[in-house]
Design a protein around this motif. Structure first.
Motif, PDB file in Angstrom:
ATOM      1  N   TYR A  69      39.981  42.429  36.869  1.00  0.00           N
ATOM      2  CA  TYR A  69      39.806  43.573  35.980  1.00  0.00           C
ATOM      3  C   TYR A  69      41.128  43.954  35.341  1.00  0.00           C
ATOM      4  O   TYR A  69      42.187  43.714  35.895  1.00  0.00           O
ATOM      5  CB  TYR A  69      39.177  44.770  36.704  1.00  0.00           C
ATOM      6  N   GLN A  71      43.303  47.126  33.786  1.00  0.00           N
ATOM      7  CA  GLN A  71      43.382  48.574  33.952  1.00  0.00           C
ATOM      8  C   GLN A  71      44.547  49.133  33.149  1.00  0.00           C
ATOM      9  O   GLN A  71      45.482  48.416  32.824  1.00  0.00           O
ATOM     10  CB  GLN A  71      43.544  48.931  35.429  1.00  0.00           C
ATOM     11  N   LEU A  87      35.394  49.349  42.543  1.00  0.00           N
ATOM     12  CA  LEU A  87      34.804  48.269  41.752  1.00  0.00           C
ATOM     13  C   LEU A  87      33.946  47.364  42.623  1.00  0.00           C
ATOM     14  O   LEU A  87      32.818  47.020  42.265  1.00  0.00           O
ATOM     15  CB  LEU A  87      35.890  47.469  41.047  1.00  0.00           C
ATOM     16  N   ILE A 131      39.534  51.531  34.131  1.00  0.00           N
ATOM     17  CA  ILE A 131      39.131  50.129  33.990  1.00  0.00           C
ATOM     18  C   ILE A 131      38.768  49.866  32.537  1.00  0.00           C
ATOM     19  O   ILE A 131      37.923  50.545  31.967  1.00  0.00           O
ATOM     20  CB  ILE A 131      37.935  49.795  34.905  1.00  0.00           C
TER      21      ILE A 131
END
Length: 150
Positions: A69, A71, A87, A131
């Motif tokens: 991910y 961020q 997550l 995110i």
């Protein structure tokens, strides 16, 4: 008297220098420009999760998934917990409760829908838009009878 005039001269020079620097620096006169901080994106990799796939009350197999991910790095510094915990929890809940997952046709599973839902639900739980995107590092289905053989 000379000491008093010298002290006054130092104060005037210091204030003038501060005013000159404030005018000279780009963006220093515009508070809107000075307040904007550029977004610094960081990537993080989660650990692998194994989600049991139960259909009709019976265990069919497991989904093994790992995510990457992106961020907001500036926002991440302000949090006291790591976002990957949330997550992974959201991913587990989404995969476990998803009735549209067909183990016979894993290639048809809508990964775009999953990753978009993970971004939204994780940010909702964190309370901040931390995110930016979720990517699939690994997504595999393992049948429970795959290791049994004769």
């Amino acid at each position: 008297m000379k000491l008093l005039l010298a002290g006054l001269w130092v104060v005037v020079v210091a204030l003038g220098a501060a005013y000159g620097v404030a005018l000279y620096l780009p963006g220093a006169t515009d508070p809107a420009k000075a307040a904007t901080v550029p977004v610094v994106l960081q990537t993080q990799k989660t650990r692998v999760i194994n989600v049991p796939l139960v259909t009709g009350g019976a265990l069919r197999g497991y989904v093994a998934a790992q995510f990457v991910y992106t961020q907001d790095g500036n926002l991440a510094k302000t949090l006291q917990v790591q976002p990957d915990v949330f997550l992974l929890d959201e991913a587990f809940r989404a995969l476990y409760s998803d009735t549209s997952f067909d183990p016979d046709h894993v290639e048809r599973y809508d990964l775009k829908k999953l990753t978009a839902a993970l971004v939204k639900s994780t940010n909702d739980r964190l309370g901040v838009p931390l995110i930016k995107d979720v990517l699939i590092e690994n997504f595999s289905y393992i049948d429970k009878d795959a290791n049994k053989g004769g």
